[in-house]
Design a protein around this motif. Sequence first.
Motif, mmCIF file in Angstrom:
data_model
loop_
_atom_site.group_PDB
_atom_site.id
_atom_site.type_symbol
_atom_site.label_atom_id
_atom_site.label_comp_id
_atom_site.label_asym_id
_atom_site.label_seq_id
_atom_site.Cartn_x
_atom_site.Cartn_y
_atom_site.Cartn_z
ATOM 1 N N VAL A 13 -2.142 -1.662 20.518
ATOM 2 C CA VAL A 13 -3.305 -0.909 20.081
ATOM 3 C C VAL A 13 -2.847 0.504 19.737
ATOM 4 O O VAL A 13 -1.931 1.032 20.366
ATOM 5 C CB VAL A 13 -4.409 -0.908 21.156
ATOM 6 N N TYR A 14 -3.495 1.075 18.724
ATOM 7 C CA TYR A 14 -3.100 2.385 18.225
ATOM 8 C C TYR A 14 -4.278 3.362 18.308
ATOM 9 O O TYR A 14 -5.440 2.965 18.267
ATOM 10 C CB TYR A 14 -2.654 2.290 16.769
ATOM 11 N N VAL A 41 2.286 -0.043 28.013
ATOM 12 C CA VAL A 41 3.220 1.059 27.826
ATOM 13 C C VAL A 41 2.775 1.894 26.642
ATOM 14 O O VAL A 41 2.767 1.422 25.497
ATOM 15 C CB VAL A 41 4.649 0.538 27.610
ATOM 16 N N GLU A 42 2.395 3.141 26.952
ATOM 17 C CA GLU A 42 1.960 4.066 25.902
ATOM 18 C C GLU A 42 3.147 4.857 25.358
ATOM 19 O O GLU A 42 4.110 5.120 26.082
ATOM 20 C CB GLU A 42 0.918 5.062 26.443
ATOM 21 N N ARG A 52 -12.533 12.035 13.591
ATOM 22 C CA ARG A 52 -11.168 12.580 13.651
ATOM 23 C C ARG A 52 -10.160 11.541 14.136
ATOM 24 O O ARG A 52 -9.004 11.548 13.711
ATOM 25 C CB ARG A 52 -11.116 13.798 14.574
ATOM 26 N N PHE A 53 -10.581 10.672 15.043
ATOM 27 C CA PHE A 53 -9.689 9.677 15.631
ATOM 28 C C PHE A 53 -10.060 8.289 15.124
ATOM 29 O O PHE A 53 -11.237 8.001 14.867
ATOM 30 C CB PHE A 53 -9.806 9.676 17.150
ATOM 31 N N THR A 54 -9.054 7.422 15.030
ATOM 32 C CA THR A 54 -9.273 6.038 14.626
ATOM 33 C C THR A 54 -8.487 5.112 15.537
ATOM 34 O O THR A 54 -7.273 5.281 15.697
ATOM 35 C CB THR A 54 -8.844 5.810 13.178
ATOM 36 N N ILE A 55 -9.177 4.138 16.114
ATOM 37 C CA ILE A 55 -8.514 3.131 16.939
ATOM 38 C C ILE A 55 -8.325 1.870 16.115
ATOM 39 O O ILE A 55 -9.192 1.504 15.305
ATOM 40 C CB ILE A 55 -9.319 2.848 18.234
ATOM 41 N N SER A 56 -7.202 1.215 16.308
ATOM 42 C CA SER A 56 -6.932 -0.053 15.624
ATOM 43 C C SER A 56 -6.027 -0.892 16.518
ATOM 44 O O SER A 56 -5.482 -0.395 17.509
ATOM 45 C CB SER A 56 -6.275 0.190 14.263
ATOM 46 N N LEU A 66 -0.805 7.496 18.739
ATOM 47 C CA LEU A 66 -0.433 6.871 20.005
ATOM 48 C C LEU A 66 -0.369 5.365 19.831
ATOM 49 O O LEU A 66 -1.136 4.781 19.058
ATOM 50 C CB LEU A 66 -1.446 7.211 21.088
ATOM 51 N N SER A 67 0.550 4.761 20.564
ATOM 52 C CA SER A 67 0.668 3.301 20.597
ATOM 53 C C SER A 67 0.634 2.839 22.045
ATOM 54 O O SER A 67 1.090 3.548 22.939
ATOM 55 C CB SER A 67 1.976 2.854 19.953
#
Length: 118
Positions: A78-79, A4-5, A66-70, A19-20
């Motif tokens: 996940v973000y 679920v985003e 510009r973007f970072t995933i974690s 975003l999550s």
Amino acid sequence: VQLVESGGGLVQAGGSLRLSCTASGITFSIYAMGWYRQAPGKQRELVASITSGGGSTNYGDSVKGRFTISRDNAKNTVYLQMNSLKPEDTAVYYCNARHIYFTSREYWGQGTQVTVSS
């Protein structure tokens, strides 16, 4: 299995969004996670991915810097932190989960719309 985003929306160019994606029904810690996007009339493309333990990340050329995933394995989430957004970032963003051993076990979220106005 559900992915679920959340966190999409409308933002001005230069702005930020986070975003999550929260997963249920899978053992989150043995899935690599990714964010993909699809703009109207274009193919779905990889935005960013992260390994199951979070130790390695990969980014599409257009979002590097510009973007970072974690990820937070304790929260099954996940973000994607998106900064310096551009109108060309406008797309539906999808969360993806892929089993680290059985790669055919792959799941997608329903997507969240991100619109960047100029």
